[in-house]
Design a protein around this motif. Sequence first.
Motif, PDB file in Angstrom:
ATOM      1  N   MET A 142      36.561  38.924  51.720  1.00 38.14           N
ATOM      2  CA  MET A 142      37.445  38.415  52.762  1.00 38.14           C
ATOM      3  C   MET A 142      37.371  36.896  52.807  1.00 38.14           C
ATOM      4  N   ILE A 143      38.534  36.254  52.883  1.00 39.03           N
ATOM      5  CA  ILE A 143      38.612  34.805  53.082  1.00 39.03           C
ATOM      6  C   ILE A 143      39.363  34.580  54.389  1.00 39.03           C
ATOM      7  N   ASN A 144      38.812  33.736  55.235  1.00 38.98           N
ATOM      8  CA  ASN A 144      39.489  33.450  56.497  1.00 38.98           C
ATOM      9  C   ASN A 144      39.428  31.962  56.802  1.00 38.98           C
ATOM     10  N   SER A 145      40.579  31.415  57.179  1.00 44.94           N
ATOM     11  CA  SER A 145      40.688  29.994  57.458  1.00 44.94           C
ATOM     12  C   SER A 145      41.694  29.780  58.580  1.00 44.94           C
ATOM     13  N   SER A 146      41.542  28.692  59.294  1.00 44.47           N
ATOM     14  CA  SER A 146      42.479  28.402  60.381  1.00 44.47           C
ATOM     15  C   SER A 146      43.858  28.019  59.867  1.00 44.47           C
ATOM     16  N   ASN A 147      43.933  27.424  58.678  1.00 40.56           N
ATOM     17  CA  ASN A 147      45.250  26.961  58.207  1.00 40.56           C
ATOM     18  C   ASN A 147      45.520  27.202  56.720  1.00 40.56           C
ATOM     19  N   LEU A 148      44.590  27.834  56.007  1.00 37.23           N
ATOM     20  CA  LEU A 148      44.770  28.004  54.561  1.00 37.23           C
ATOM     21  C   LEU A 148      45.094  29.429  54.128  1.00 37.23           C
ATOM     22  N   ASN A 149      45.112  30.381  55.057  1.00 36.19           N
ATOM     23  CA  ASN A 149      45.255  31.778  54.651  1.00 36.19           C
ATOM     24  C   ASN A 149      46.533  32.058  53.872  1.00 36.19           C
ATOM     25  N   TYR A 150      47.689  31.606  54.353  1.00 39.58           N
ATOM     26  CA  TYR A 150      48.944  31.860  53.633  1.00 39.58           C
ATOM     27  C   TYR A 150      48.916  31.197  52.261  1.00 39.58           C
ATOM     28  N   TYR A 151      48.435  29.981  52.214  1.00 40.91           N
ATOM     29  CA  TYR A 151      48.365  29.236  50.948  1.00 40.91           C
ATOM     30  C   TYR A 151      47.448  29.950  49.952  1.00 40.91           C
ATOM     31  N   LEU A 152      46.251  30.344  50.407  1.00 39.64           N
ATOM     32  CA  LEU A 152      45.293  30.995  49.511  1.00 39.64           C
ATOM     33  C   LEU A 152      45.782  32.373  49.076  1.00 39.64           C
ATOM     34  N   TYR A 153      46.440  33.078  49.972  1.00 41.42           N
ATOM     35  CA  TYR A 153      46.989  34.386  49.615  1.00 41.42           C
ATOM     36  C   TYR A 153      47.975  34.251  48.458  1.00 41.42           C
ATOM     37  N   LEU A 154      48.922  33.323  48.579  1.00 42.32           N
ATOM     38  CA  LEU A 154      49.927  33.142  47.537  1.00 42.32           C
ATOM     39  C   LEU A 154      49.325  32.554  46.273  1.00 42.32           C
ATOM     40  N   LEU A 155      48.329  31.690  46.436  1.00 44.87           N
ATOM     41  CA  LEU A 155      47.654  31.130  45.267  1.00 44.87           C
ATOM     42  C   LEU A 155      47.052  32.248  44.411  1.00 44.87           C
ATOM     43  N   PHE A 156      46.301  33.156  45.057  1.00 46.15           N
ATOM     44  CA  PHE A 156      45.625  34.199  44.283  1.00 46.15           C
ATOM     45  C   PHE A 156      46.552  35.337  43.867  1.00 46.15           C
ATOM     46  N   LYS A 157      47.720  35.428  44.479  1.00 40.63           N
ATOM     47  CA  LYS A 157      48.727  36.385  44.028  1.00 40.63           C
ATOM     48  C   LYS A 157      49.503  35.842  42.830  1.00 40.63           C
ATOM     49  N   SER A 158      49.511  34.514  42.668  1.00 41.36           N
ATOM     50  CA  SER A 158      50.268  33.890  41.582  1.00 41.36           C
ATOM     51  C   SER A 158      49.600  34.140  40.235  1.00 41.36           C
ATOM     52  N   ASP A 159      50.338  33.875  39.164  1.00 44.22           N
ATOM     53  CA  ASP A 159      49.778  34.048  37.811  1.00 44.22           C
ATOM     54  C   ASP A 159      48.537  33.179  37.629  1.00 44.22           C
ATOM     55  N   TYR A 160      48.588  31.956  38.152  1.00 48.09           N
ATOM     56  CA  TYR A 160      47.436  31.065  38.017  1.00 48.09           C
ATOM     57  C   TYR A 160      46.233  31.617  38.771  1.00 48.09           C
ATOM     58  N   GLY A 161      46.457  32.122  39.975  1.00 46.52           N
ATOM     59  CA  GLY A 161      45.359  32.697  40.755  1.00 46.52           C
ATOM     60  C   GLY A 161      44.743  33.899  40.069  1.00 46.52           C
ATOM     61  N   GLN A 162      45.589  34.743  39.473  1.00 44.39           N
ATOM     62  CA  GLN A 162      45.070  35.898  38.743  1.00 44.39           C
ATOM     63  C   GLN A 162      44.270  35.453  37.514  1.00 44.39           C
ATOM     64  N   HIS A 163      44.707  34.352  36.894  1.00 44.30           N
ATOM     65  CA  HIS A 163      43.950  33.780  35.763  1.00 44.30           C
ATOM     66  C   HIS A 163      42.566  33.312  36.221  1.00 44.30           C
ATOM     67  N   LEU A 164      42.509  32.688  37.395  1.00 46.36           N
ATOM     68  CA  LEU A 164      41.216  32.250  37.934  1.00 46.36           C
ATOM     69  C   LEU A 164      40.285  33.435  38.147  1.00 46.36           C
ATOM     70  N   ILE A 165      40.817  34.505  38.734  1.00 45.33           N
ATOM     71  CA  ILE A 165      39.995  35.695  38.983  1.00 45.33           C
ATOM     72  C   ILE A 165      39.546  36.313  37.665  1.00 45.33           C
ATOM     73  N   ASP A 166      40.448  36.368  36.686  1.00 38.40           N
ATOM     74  CA  ASP A 166      40.079  36.912  35.367  1.00 38.40           C
ATOM     75  C   ASP A 166      38.951  36.100  34.734  1.00 38.40           C
ATOM     76  N   SER A 167      38.929  34.788  35.004  1.00 34.90           N
ATOM     77  CA  SER A 167      37.924  33.915  34.382  1.00 34.90           C
ATOM     78  C   SER A 167      36.508  34.202  34.869  1.00 34.90           C
ATOM     79  N   ILE A 168      36.378  34.853  36.033  1.00 35.51           N
ATOM     80  CA  ILE A 168      35.024  35.164  36.551  1.00 35.51           C
ATOM     81  C   ILE A 168      34.745  36.666  36.533  1.00 35.51           C
ATOM     82  N   THR A 169      35.676  37.433  35.971  1.00 34.11           N
ATOM     83  CA  THR A 169      35.528  38.893  35.956  1.00 34.11           C
ATOM     84  C   THR A 169      34.878  39.343  34.656  1.00 34.11           C
ATOM     85  N   GLY A 170      33.888  40.200  34.794  1.00 37.78           N
ATOM     86  CA  GLY A 170      33.188  40.718  33.616  1.00 37.78           C
ATOM     87  C   GLY A 170      32.912  42.202  33.771  1.00 37.78           C
ATOM     88  N   GLY A 171      32.191  42.745  32.793  1.00 32.63           N
ATOM     89  CA  GLY A 171      31.841  44.160  32.833  1.00 32.63           C
ATOM     90  C   GLY A 171      32.721  44.973  31.918  1.00 32.63           C
TER      91      GLY A 171
END
Length: 420
Positions: free
Chosen positions: A314-343
């Motif tokens: 969970m990520i919670n912020s007073s003013n960044l939630n919409y921005y962070l949600y769309l960031l991690f839903k975007s292709d770039y955000g998914q690339h960031l998550i893939d970069s730390i995903t293993g197993g």
Amino acid sequence: MSKWIEGKLKDLVEINPTVKLKKGEIYPFVSMDVIQPFYKPVEAKEEREFKSGGAKFENGDTLFARITPCLENGKIAQVKNLKNGKGFGSTEFIVLRGKEGITDTDFVYYLVTNKSFRENAERLMVGTSGRQRVDKQQFEDQIISIPDLETQKRISSILGSIDRKIELNVEMNKTLEEMAMTLYKHWFVDFGPFQDGEFVESELGMIPKEWKTKKIGNLENVTVVDYVANGSFATLKKNVKILDDVNYALFIRNTDLKNGFTTKKYIDKHAYEFLSKTKLFGGEVLISNVADVGSVYLCPKLNCKMSLGNNMIMINSSNLNYYLYLLFKSDYGQHLIDSITGGSAQRKFNKTDFRALTILIPDEIQLERFNKIVYKLFESINNNNIEIDYLVSIREYLLPRLLSGEIDVSKAEKQVEEVL
């Protein structure tokens, strides 16, 4: 008064009806994973060459998952919008259709989604643990009781009007979110409104002068927690019992968010207080870090107590939630998550690696402008989701009662007309 008919399923419903497909030709293909539990329509997301195997079907047919755990999870849907009206799919589907003069095809969908029918099908499963399937012969020979054809059509019309409204809201939400994502990309990926301003070099490339790059863990007024924030899994197991029936608080899991809360789990008051660090109030960004890694959601604002489920961050912020949600839903955000995903056996990432990710943060003025615009879009989405939840509850109340004759059809028609 409706006249009821009793008989074997195979005598009242077409089971795996004949559909002629030509070997070697390309047809729409429906895989098991595109079916959303307890969501009526399903469309093919791909096309494949038909070789010989697989369930064959036409528009309007019902696909009934016969394998565990798909059946228990409610993977049943009615096919629509097939190119040229025909397609094929997983071998694990039983295809069902109304029998001319006896059963209405739409009614068949509601018949087999009814809880009592599904539970009976589960009892007909055979095979080794973890790979059990419904026995075809027993499935076909089960005895069912149905009303006359005219009453079936009226029942289908009542429940269908609810499902059409649910589908409309789902499609509307997709459009609203696409609008929000388009704006996000225009502003924060292409820098469209800021091209005439000054840019500076950063570790993420050239960015507008007043903007910053920061690690997620260094963001001010941003909370990043996960389900394990309250202790080890052993401690959690002692203090948190996941319940099927309504209790004190809703336990928000990835699967519930993914399927629009067609299935729900709950926890009691003790567990809710124990999970104090992961209480949810709506609007938080939720990211799956184990199952369906990288699935990103905005927590809905529901009129009940909620707590974060397992395998979620969970990520919670007073003013960044919409921005962070769309960031991690975007292709770039998914690339960031893939970069730390293993197993290999099970893909996953941990909270520590997530907090170490570096992201772009716009200046306060532009962020405030952005929030004002997308707030209206996401509030509309949330209102639609609340209505969907309400409509699902009405449908689930009416469905078994209409199919058993407990509720008069005319009365149900009036009730649904008032709601819609």
